[in-house]
Scaffold this active site. Sequence first.
Site, PDB file in Angstrom:
ATOM      1  N   ALA A  56      25.240 -29.352  -0.271  1.00  0.00           N
ATOM      2  CA  ALA A  56      26.231 -30.242  -0.875  1.00  0.00           C
ATOM      3  C   ALA A  56      25.839 -31.709  -0.713  1.00  0.00           C
ATOM      4  CB  ALA A  56      27.596 -30.011  -0.238  1.00  0.00           C
ATOM      5  N   GLY A  85      24.817 -25.607   2.315  1.00  0.00           N
ATOM      6  CA  GLY A  85      25.543 -24.801   1.337  1.00  0.00           C
ATOM      7  C   GLY A  85      24.627 -23.962   0.474  1.00  0.00           C
ATOM      8  N   GLU A 123      24.070 -20.925   2.374  1.00  0.00           N
ATOM      9  CA  GLU A 123      25.308 -20.135   2.371  1.00  0.00           C
ATOM     10  C   GLU A 123      25.462 -19.375   1.052  1.00  0.00           C
ATOM     11  OE1 GLU A 123      28.206 -22.372   5.476  1.00  0.00           O
ATOM     12  OE2 GLU A 123      27.580 -23.568   3.752  1.00  0.00           O
ATOM     13  N   GLU A 141      23.358 -29.345   8.629  1.00  0.00           N
ATOM     14  CA  GLU A 141      24.514 -30.244   8.670  1.00  0.00           C
ATOM     15  C   GLU A 141      24.982 -30.580  10.074  1.00  0.00           C
ATOM     16  OE1 GLU A 141      26.029 -26.583   6.380  1.00  0.00           O
ATOM     17  OE2 GLU A 141      24.140 -27.214   7.203  1.00  0.00           O
TER      18      GLU A 141
END
Length: 164
Positions: free
Chosen positions: A37, A77, A80, A100
């Site tokens: 992200a 992300g 993920e 992150e």
Amino acid sequence: SLAVLQALEDGLKKADADPSVKAVMICGENGKFSAGADIRGFSSPKRRGIPLGSIVSLIESSEKPVVAAIEGVALGGGLEVALGCHYRVAHAKARMGLPEVTLGLLPGAQGTQRLPRLIGVPAALDMITTGKQIPATEALKLGLVDEIVEENTIEAAIRLANKV
């Protein structure tokens, strides 16, 4: 971006509803899967759209096999999203991780739940708490990816999808 999340949601729903689609392959563009992200969007008070965790759940719940074709990086992300896929094919030069934490953030789209289930608690805990990025060869040894290839990752993912 929100546009990418919306496109993933729309594409998955369309593929699931189309009986002619037998499998789904998720890939990035220009030799990159996803670096995650854009953190600048986290501070936006009007951040709208479907949360990434919901997209990851939608991928996993697909009745059709979903294969991630990982080139370049699958970070944050992006990893993920790949964890929600039923299968993962990575290019030999790909790297994966949840960096992150180095910014003081925890993975927020189910990575902290899915990664330990896939590779075991000790290895997952190391990746989650350090932000360490691992190469495809290590990801294969850990069981994070199902296959690594030197050639075209998309073609390899399609072959795997056809096999399953």
